[in-house]
Design a protein around this motif. Structure first.
Motif, mmCIF file in Angstrom:
data_model
loop_
_atom_site.group_PDB
_atom_site.id
_atom_site.type_symbol
_atom_site.label_atom_id
_atom_site.label_comp_id
_atom_site.label_asym_id
_atom_site.label_seq_id
_atom_site.Cartn_x
_atom_site.Cartn_y
_atom_site.Cartn_z
ATOM 1 N N PRO A 24 39.050 -11.460 -6.603
ATOM 2 C CA PRO A 24 38.397 -10.157 -6.822
ATOM 3 C C PRO A 24 39.203 -9.228 -7.730
ATOM 4 O O PRO A 24 40.420 -9.135 -7.608
ATOM 5 C CB PRO A 24 38.288 -9.589 -5.397
ATOM 6 N N CYS A 25 38.468 -8.581 -8.627
ATOM 7 C CA CYS A 25 39.063 -7.611 -9.539
ATOM 8 C C CYS A 25 39.851 -6.586 -8.715
ATOM 9 O O CYS A 25 39.306 -5.964 -7.808
ATOM 10 C CB CYS A 25 37.966 -6.911 -10.333
ATOM 11 N N LYS A 26 41.135 -6.452 -9.052
ATOM 12 C CA LYS A 26 41.995 -5.579 -8.246
ATOM 13 C C LYS A 26 41.548 -4.118 -8.334
ATOM 14 O O LYS A 26 41.668 -3.364 -7.378
ATOM 15 C CB LYS A 26 43.447 -5.706 -8.707
ATOM 16 N N TRP A 27 41.046 -3.715 -9.505
ATOM 17 C CA TRP A 27 40.535 -2.346 -9.615
ATOM 18 C C TRP A 27 39.185 -2.272 -8.901
ATOM 19 O O TRP A 27 39.025 -1.565 -7.920
ATOM 20 C CB TRP A 27 40.451 -1.910 -11.077
ATOM 21 N N GLY A 28 38.232 -3.005 -9.397
ATOM 22 C CA GLY A 28 36.958 -3.212 -8.699
ATOM 23 C C GLY A 28 36.098 -1.982 -8.446
ATOM 24 O O GLY A 28 35.179 -2.031 -7.638
ATOM 25 N N ARG A 29 36.396 -0.855 -9.121
ATOM 26 C CA ARG A 29 35.669 0.376 -8.806
ATOM 27 C C ARG A 29 34.787 0.898 -9.937
ATOM 28 O O ARG A 29 34.195 1.966 -9.807
ATOM 29 C CB ARG A 29 36.679 1.467 -8.425
ATOM 30 N N CYS A 30 34.728 0.200 -11.050
ATOM 31 C CA CYS A 30 33.944 0.720 -12.175
ATOM 32 C C CYS A 30 32.465 0.732 -11.768
ATOM 33 O O CYS A 30 31.916 -0.293 -11.358
ATOM 34 C CB CYS A 30 34.158 -0.145 -13.403
ATOM 35 N N THR A 31 31.864 1.897 -11.903
ATOM 36 C CA THR A 31 30.527 2.089 -11.348
ATOM 37 C C THR A 31 29.419 1.374 -12.127
ATOM 38 O O THR A 31 28.321 1.201 -11.612
ATOM 39 C CB THR A 31 30.200 3.590 -11.301
ATOM 40 N N ASP A 34 28.692 -4.905 -12.433
ATOM 41 C CA ASP A 34 28.268 -5.765 -11.328
ATOM 42 C C ASP A 34 28.721 -7.197 -11.529
ATOM 43 O O ASP A 34 28.437 -8.056 -10.721
ATOM 44 C CB ASP A 34 26.751 -5.684 -11.096
ATOM 45 N N TYR A 35 29.437 -7.436 -12.623
ATOM 46 C CA TYR A 35 29.861 -8.824 -12.824
ATOM 47 C C TYR A 35 31.000 -9.226 -11.914
ATOM 48 O O TYR A 35 31.340 -10.404 -11.835
ATOM 49 C CB TYR A 35 30.157 -9.152 -14.294
ATOM 50 N N ILE A 36 31.595 -8.260 -11.177
ATOM 51 C CA ILE A 36 32.613 -8.662 -10.193
ATOM 52 C C ILE A 36 31.991 -9.502 -9.072
ATOM 53 O O ILE A 36 32.710 -10.098 -8.288
ATOM 54 C CB ILE A 36 33.382 -7.457 -9.600
ATOM 55 N N GLU A 37 30.646 -9.543 -9.061
ATOM 56 C CA GLU A 37 29.994 -10.426 -8.082
ATOM 57 C C GLU A 37 30.323 -11.896 -8.348
ATOM 58 O O GLU A 37 30.103 -12.757 -7.506
ATOM 59 C CB GLU A 37 28.475 -10.213 -8.107
ATOM 60 N N ASN A 68 37.247 -13.524 -17.123
ATOM 61 C CA ASN A 68 37.051 -13.902 -15.723
ATOM 62 C C ASN A 68 36.508 -12.771 -14.860
ATOM 63 O O ASN A 68 36.847 -12.675 -13.670
ATOM 64 C CB ASN A 68 38.364 -14.421 -15.114
ATOM 65 N N SER A 69 35.682 -11.881 -15.414
ATOM 66 C CA SER A 69 35.116 -10.793 -14.610
ATOM 67 C C SER A 69 36.208 -10.057 -13.840
ATOM 68 O O SER A 69 36.080 -9.803 -12.633
ATOM 69 C CB SER A 69 34.048 -11.328 -13.640
ATOM 70 N N GLY A 70 37.242 -9.738 -14.543
ATOM 71 C CA GLY A 70 38.400 -9.054 -13.973
ATOM 72 C C GLY A 70 39.532 -9.130 -14.976
ATOM 73 O O GLY A 70 39.297 -9.159 -16.182
ATOM 74 N N SER A 71 40.744 -9.209 -14.483
ATOM 75 C CA SER A 71 41.919 -9.314 -15.353
ATOM 76 C C SER A 71 42.504 -10.711 -15.248
ATOM 77 O O SER A 71 42.397 -11.363 -14.200
ATOM 78 C CB SER A 71 42.983 -8.302 -14.917
ATOM 79 N N LYS A 138 34.316 5.752 -13.557
ATOM 80 C CA LYS A 138 35.387 5.447 -12.574
ATOM 81 C C LYS A 138 36.312 4.331 -13.049
ATOM 82 O O LYS A 138 36.654 3.407 -12.297
ATOM 83 C CB LYS A 138 34.790 5.056 -11.204
ATOM 84 N N LYS A 139 36.703 4.414 -14.310
ATOM 85 C CA LYS A 139 37.596 3.393 -14.856
ATOM 86 C C LYS A 139 39.028 3.535 -14.350
ATOM 87 O O LYS A 139 39.813 2.581 -14.426
ATOM 88 C CB LYS A 139 37.614 3.470 -16.396
ATOM 89 N N GLY A 140 39.404 4.720 -13.914
ATOM 90 C CA GLY A 140 40.772 4.890 -13.403
ATOM 91 C C GLY A 140 41.816 4.746 -14.486
ATOM 92 O O GLY A 140 42.893 4.180 -14.247
HETATM 93 S S1 SF4 Z 1 34.684 -3.379 -15.416
HETATM 94 FE FE1 SF4 Z 1 36.446 -4.759 -15.276
HETATM 95 S S2 SF4 Z 1 38.032 -3.534 -14.220
HETATM 96 FE FE2 SF4 Z 1 36.067 -2.519 -13.835
HETATM 97 S S3 SF4 Z 1 35.353 -3.344 -11.875
HETATM 98 FE FE3 SF4 Z 1 34.429 -4.577 -13.507
HETATM 99 S S4 SF4 Z 1 35.810 -6.321 -13.771
HETATM 100 FE FE4 SF4 Z 1 36.953 -4.723 -12.643
#
Ligand code: SF4
Length: 236
Positions: A24-31, A34-37, A68-71, A138-140
């Motif tokens: 799972p994407c460690k940030w995981g909060r970008c509003t 949905d590809y973190i699914e 990889n839908s994350g980092s 919410k990119k942080g």
């Molecule tokens: S846009 Fe990237 S960093 Fe943000 S939640 Fe999705 S996979 Fe994670």
């Protein structure tokens, strides 16, 4: 999920691309995301699937992009080792990875691991409008200056066409990105399962005014999020 996971980008900066599975994407909060699914927690299964996908890589362009839908830091260690093997066996000299800002102090770990292969790090800033980036999307990512990220990452991903963005903010984003990054990837927003809507008028305006950027060898525009040939609908 039935996603395309291997493709070739043949129009500019020719390269192969693979969409692998990661934790799972460690940030995981970008509003808007949905590809973190596509993230997973079953390490053995991920390693197996990633191994199958990596078998497609031929090395024909000497360049490989791995997403990889994350980092990239969220890929299983065994997968990172396999990527390294593929790179060595196929004489690939340039590797593209993505990473969120939270890993900005760890990029050299990856660069050292894959040395002497050149690693191009992409990061999704999405917009240099601080309010829209952090309060809406919410990119942080708190930037001291719009140019700070370009000193750390090689390539920036921008997201255009979400309702609430403006012509002025897009013009500012392009100006900042061209001044501070060697490469730019512009994603035109495609509606997904999140609440965000497309602003068709704004996208039409962007197309009329900025399509010339496609002539720039350092700028890639994805009019559709599957333009690189990987991804697709996140249907179970
Ligand atoms: S846009 Fe990237 S960093 Fe943000 S939640 Fe999705 S996979 Fe994670």
């Amino acid at each position: 999920m039935d996603l395309e996971r291997y493709s070739k980008i043949t129009n500019k900066n020719k390269r192969e691309i693979v969409l692998l599975k990661g934790f799972p994407c460690k940030w995981g909060r970008c509003t808007f995301c949905d590809y973190i699914e596509d993230n997973d927690t079953h390490e053995e299964e991920m390693i197996k699937l990633n191994n199958e996908i990596l078998k497609n890589v031929t090395g024909e362009f000497k360049q490989l992009e791995v997403i990889n839908s994350g980092s990239c830091f969220e890929l299983p260690e065994a997968t990172l080792k396999e990527i390294k093997e593929v790179i060595q066996n196929k004489a690939i000299d340039t590797l593209y990875f993505e990473s969120h800002w939270i890993y900005k102090n760890r990029l050299n770990e990856i660069r050292d691991f894959f040395s002497p292969t050149t690693v191009i790090f992409k990061t999704g800033i999405e917009t240099f409008d601080d309010n829209f980036r952090n309060n809406i999307l919410k990119k942080g990512i708190k930037l001291k200056t719009p140019y700070e990220a370009g000193d750390i990452f090689d390539s920036v991903c921008l997201m255009f066409g979400i309702e609430g963005q403006t012509k002025e903010s897009i013009a500012y984003d392009i100006d900042c990105a061209l001044k501070s990054f060697k490469r730019i990837c512009i994603n035109i927003y495609v509606e997904n399962s999140t609440k965000f809507k497309r602003d068709e008028e704004l996208i039409k305006w962007f197309k009329e005014n900025y399509s010339y950027l496609e002539e720039n060898p350092s700028v890639e525009i994805l009019w559709n999020n599957t333009d690189f040939g990987v991804g697709g609908e996140l249907n179970e």
